[in-house]
Write a protein that holds these residues in place. Structure first.
Motif: not given
Length: 210
Positions: A170-193
């Protein structure tokens, strides 16, 4: 024979101190425990009030009523010269339809393609650069849509039905690690922030995101 005086002695009567009983110890323990419980309760209330004041935006739950209106969305799209400008009402109405605050849709749009001005989104008309799956047109591995209206609605449908309903995210913190995970060359924490920052700014009435 001389008279002998009888010596008189000063005596003091000391009261014995009453010895503590088991009952008094028990009563004292009860009072101390009660006082401790009250103190802990007051501290919890104060901390809760402090947290509420410092985090007025809540847990960043995507599901909810709109926190920005269609006119404001149009202003943001216009400010960033988005190819989707003028479609603020569509983005707003889809949010109402799927029960998602459109402020989050706008934030994902900004994060993924700077409102459709960068990357494959300028070709795919995709709000969130969703990976291609069976049943969708494919452009370099991403879903492609005929227009922005289709791209907007598919993103809302994905979040509402798959992430929230099916997966319980439901939340940004829960969704981003699945939507844009680190292993896909994303920065989860930066995306969330970034998402939280943009939503907060727009909710406060600021159009420009520094």
């Amino acid at each position: 024979m001389p008279k002998v005086r009888r010596r008189t002695y000063r005596t003091s009567y000391r009261r014995r101190r009453p010895q503590a009983t088991i009952a008094s110890h028990v009563n004292l323990s009860i009072v101390l425990l009660a006082s401790l419980a009250i103190a802990i309760g007051l501290i919890s209330i104060i901390m809760s009030m402090s947290h509420t004041k410092s985090d007025t935006s809540g847990p960043y739950n995507l599901a909810g009523a709109p926190s920005i209106n269609a006119n404001f969305i149009d202003q943001v799209l216009e400010h960033y010269d988005s190819p989707a400008k003028g479609k603020g009402q569509v983005l707003y109405d889809d949010g109402v339809k799927y029960g998602i605050d459109p402020a989050y849709a706008l934030a994902f749009f900004m994060q993924e393609s700077r409102m459709g001005t960068q990357g494959v989104a300028s070709v795919t008309h995709s709000l969130g650069n969703i990976r291609a799956t069976t049943g969708y047109a494919n452009y370099h591995g991403y879903r492609q849509y005929a227009n922005w209206e289709e791209g907007f609605e598919d993103w809302y449908k994905l979040i509402s039905q798959q992430y929230i309903r099916d997966w319980g995210l439901h939340t940004v913190d829960q969704i981003i690690p699945v939507y844009a995970p680190n292993e896909d060359n994303n920065n989860e924490q930066q995306y969330i922030s970034a998402i939280k920052y943009m939503v907060d700014r727009w909710r406060s009435g600021d159009i420009q995101i520094s």
